[in-house]
Design a protein around this motif. Sequence first.
Motif, PDB file in Angstrom:
ATOM      1  N   GLY A 158     -41.614  54.270  64.982  1.00 51.52           N
ATOM      2  CA  GLY A 158     -42.246  53.112  64.361  1.00 51.52           C
ATOM      3  C   GLY A 158     -43.333  52.479  65.198  1.00 51.52           C
ATOM      4  O   GLY A 158     -43.569  51.271  65.112  1.00 51.52           O
ATOM      5  N   ASN A 159     -44.038  53.279  65.998  1.00 53.10           N
ATOM      6  CA  ASN A 159     -45.097  52.723  66.844  1.00 53.10           C
ATOM      7  C   ASN A 159     -46.398  52.488  66.099  1.00 53.10           C
ATOM      8  O   ASN A 159     -47.223  51.685  66.532  1.00 53.10           O
ATOM      9  CB  ASN A 159     -45.365  53.667  68.030  1.00 53.10           C
ATOM     10  CG  ASN A 159     -44.191  53.734  68.989  1.00 53.10           C
ATOM     11  OD1 ASN A 159     -43.516  52.739  69.211  1.00 53.10           O
ATOM     12  ND2 ASN A 159     -43.933  54.911  69.541  1.00 53.10           N
ATOM     13  N   PHE A 160     -46.596  53.184  64.971  1.00 56.44           N
ATOM     14  CA  PHE A 160     -47.874  53.111  64.268  1.00 56.44           C
ATOM     15  C   PHE A 160     -47.658  52.738  62.802  1.00 56.44           C
ATOM     16  O   PHE A 160     -46.659  53.092  62.198  1.00 56.44           O
ATOM     17  CB  PHE A 160     -48.614  54.450  64.367  1.00 56.44           C
ATOM     18  CG  PHE A 160     -48.933  54.859  65.780  1.00 56.44           C
ATOM     19  CD1 PHE A 160     -50.046  54.355  66.428  1.00 56.44           C
ATOM     20  CD2 PHE A 160     -48.099  55.730  66.463  1.00 56.44           C
ATOM     21  CE1 PHE A 160     -50.333  54.714  67.739  1.00 56.44           C
ATOM     22  CE2 PHE A 160     -48.368  56.109  67.765  1.00 56.44           C
ATOM     23  CZ  PHE A 160     -49.500  55.592  68.410  1.00 56.44           C
ATOM     24  N   ASP A 161     -48.660  52.044  62.253  1.00 56.22           N
ATOM     25  CA  ASP A 161     -48.624  51.672  60.833  1.00 56.22           C
ATOM     26  C   ASP A 161     -49.072  52.823  59.946  1.00 56.22           C
ATOM     27  O   ASP A 161     -48.703  52.889  58.775  1.00 56.22           O
ATOM     28  CB  ASP A 161     -49.512  50.452  60.590  1.00 56.22           C
ATOM     29  CG  ASP A 161     -49.031  49.236  61.344  1.00 56.22           C
ATOM     30  OD1 ASP A 161     -48.064  48.603  60.888  1.00 56.22           O
ATOM     31  OD2 ASP A 161     -49.607  48.919  62.407  1.00 56.22           O
ATOM     32  N   ALA A 162     -49.903  53.714  60.484  1.00 56.32           N
ATOM     33  CA  ALA A 162     -50.371  54.863  59.714  1.00 56.32           C
ATOM     34  C   ALA A 162     -50.567  56.049  60.641  1.00 56.32           C
ATOM     35  O   ALA A 162     -50.901  55.883  61.820  1.00 56.32           O
ATOM     36  CB  ALA A 162     -51.682  54.545  58.994  1.00 56.32           C
ATOM     37  N   ILE A 163     -50.344  57.239  60.104  1.00 54.61           N
ATOM     38  CA  ILE A 163     -50.606  58.493  60.806  1.00 54.61           C
ATOM     39  C   ILE A 163     -51.457  59.353  59.881  1.00 54.61           C
ATOM     40  O   ILE A 163     -51.143  59.515  58.701  1.00 54.61           O
ATOM     41  CB  ILE A 163     -49.313  59.229  61.172  1.00 54.61           C
ATOM     42  CG1 ILE A 163     -48.446  58.363  62.100  1.00 54.61           C
ATOM     43  CG2 ILE A 163     -49.617  60.557  61.833  1.00 54.61           C
ATOM     44  CD1 ILE A 163     -47.099  58.980  62.438  1.00 54.61           C
ATOM     45  N   VAL A 164     -52.541  59.897  60.422  1.00 52.52           N
ATOM     46  CA  VAL A 164     -53.455  60.732  59.641  1.00 52.52           C
ATOM     47  C   VAL A 164     -53.456  62.141  60.201  1.00 52.52           C
ATOM     48  O   VAL A 164     -53.646  62.330  61.411  1.00 52.52           O
ATOM     49  CB  VAL A 164     -54.894  60.163  59.666  1.00 52.52           C
ATOM     50  CG1 VAL A 164     -55.836  61.071  58.882  1.00 52.52           C
ATOM     51  CG2 VAL A 164     -54.923  58.748  59.115  1.00 52.52           C
ATOM     52  N   LEU A 165     -53.243  63.128  59.338  1.00 48.74           N
ATOM     53  CA  LEU A 165     -53.343  64.536  59.717  1.00 48.74           C
ATOM     54  C   LEU A 165     -54.643  65.084  59.147  1.00 48.74           C
ATOM     55  O   LEU A 165     -54.793  65.233  57.944  1.00 48.74           O
ATOM     56  CB  LEU A 165     -52.151  65.320  59.184  1.00 48.74           C
ATOM     57  CG  LEU A 165     -52.231  66.850  59.339  1.00 48.74           C
ATOM     58  CD1 LEU A 165     -52.449  67.239  60.789  1.00 48.74           C
ATOM     59  CD2 LEU A 165     -50.982  67.508  58.771  1.00 48.74           C
ATOM     60  N   ASP A 166     -55.592  65.387  60.038  1.00 50.81           N
ATOM     61  CA  ASP A 166     -56.915  65.891  59.616  1.00 50.81           C
ATOM     62  C   ASP A 166     -57.220  67.186  60.379  1.00 50.81           C
ATOM     63  O   ASP A 166     -57.645  67.149  61.525  1.00 50.81           O
ATOM     64  CB  ASP A 166     -57.979  64.831  59.907  1.00 50.81           C
ATOM     65  CG  ASP A 166     -59.358  65.220  59.386  1.00 50.81           C
ATOM     66  OD1 ASP A 166     -59.422  66.053  58.456  1.00 50.81           O
ATOM     67  OD2 ASP A 166     -60.354  64.709  59.928  1.00 50.81           O
TER      68      ASP A 166
END
Length: 385
Positions: A158-166
């Motif tokens: 829960g360290n980040f509000d969003a994770i993006v895989l690009d």
Amino acid sequence: MPKMKAAPPVVKAAPVRRAAPAKAPTEREQRIALAMKRINTEFGPGTLIKASEIADGPIPRITSGSLSLDVILGGGWPAGLWHELWGKESSGKTAVVLKTIAANQQLDPNWLCLWMAAEDFVKDYAVMLGVDLDRLFLFEGNVMEEVYQVIVEETTAGNFDAIVLDSLPALVPTREDAADDIGDVEPGLGARRTNSFLRRMGHARGQREIMLGEKRPTTVFIVNQPRQMIGGFSRYGTAETTPGGMMKNYACHTRVELARVEYLKDGNVPVGQAIKATVRKNKTHPPNKTAQWDFYMDDFDEHPAGSYDSLKEVVAIGIAMGILGKKGAWYTYEGEQWHGQEKTTEALRGDPKLQASVANEVLTAIRTVPAKYNLKSVDGDFEET
């Protein structure tokens, strides 16, 4: 002879109501309680619960940065869920994700994002779109197993509000990457790895809510590109699919297809493009809705590089909702009238007071869209329920 005093009336005491004795659990209920205890001990707290224990209330959402896209999504991206964006090259996939990050960073100073850069990350492009790089963390690598492991761990933590895989097609499974000969590549290995990853992600999301007990979920964005389907057939042209296997299509809560409609030009020089989004799947709002908006990649008139034409979106939605009246090709608002949607947008752009009035009505109406309208698109095609 003295009169006898009347005897006082007899007041009957109210009957004492005793609480009914607690009903002893049945043998079946005892077995279920023991099963819940055993399963939650073995597989983790909260693995087996009653459906009534799920928190009530609307699904939390985060803005996409585009009012049009927010509308067809049902108020923005559903937070804490998984979303796939796909489209051909230069269709606006990376731009939409970066604008989502920038918009939420502006709304919340504590909003953090982890970017899994399987492809090159262009720092200047992100800055142009308004991203605060101090609140964007970058993981560079394209080994599929390593990338998936980090995403699962950070979703649980829960360290980040969003994770993006690009992007997903840029990932390479370990065995494929280590193959000495291209003929040694194992077909379908990446799809199987992705299937395993998605199953682990479901468990990670549940564990995070139990461990942290907070309402700040991690939203995951998967950027993808279409590929020709070998041996496939389509009556509408070349059959296409997206890498990652069919389970990805079922697991993602929202799937949005992006396309470039046309270039926006200053004379013969392209300065931007019109982006069209089609929500192909949506588990939290009716799907198959479309939106279109303008994105500027260079400075043009009052539009800075990296911006959306937000006023044009407001006008389109105002027309779709009936806030701006329409009679034939004429549009009206508070006694004013203009010929054509483009002229209407230009008139409002030159009148800040009128522009603010329309924008306020549109933003207020957006909150009641599910109850009042069934918008098919934001360019005027709607059904009133």
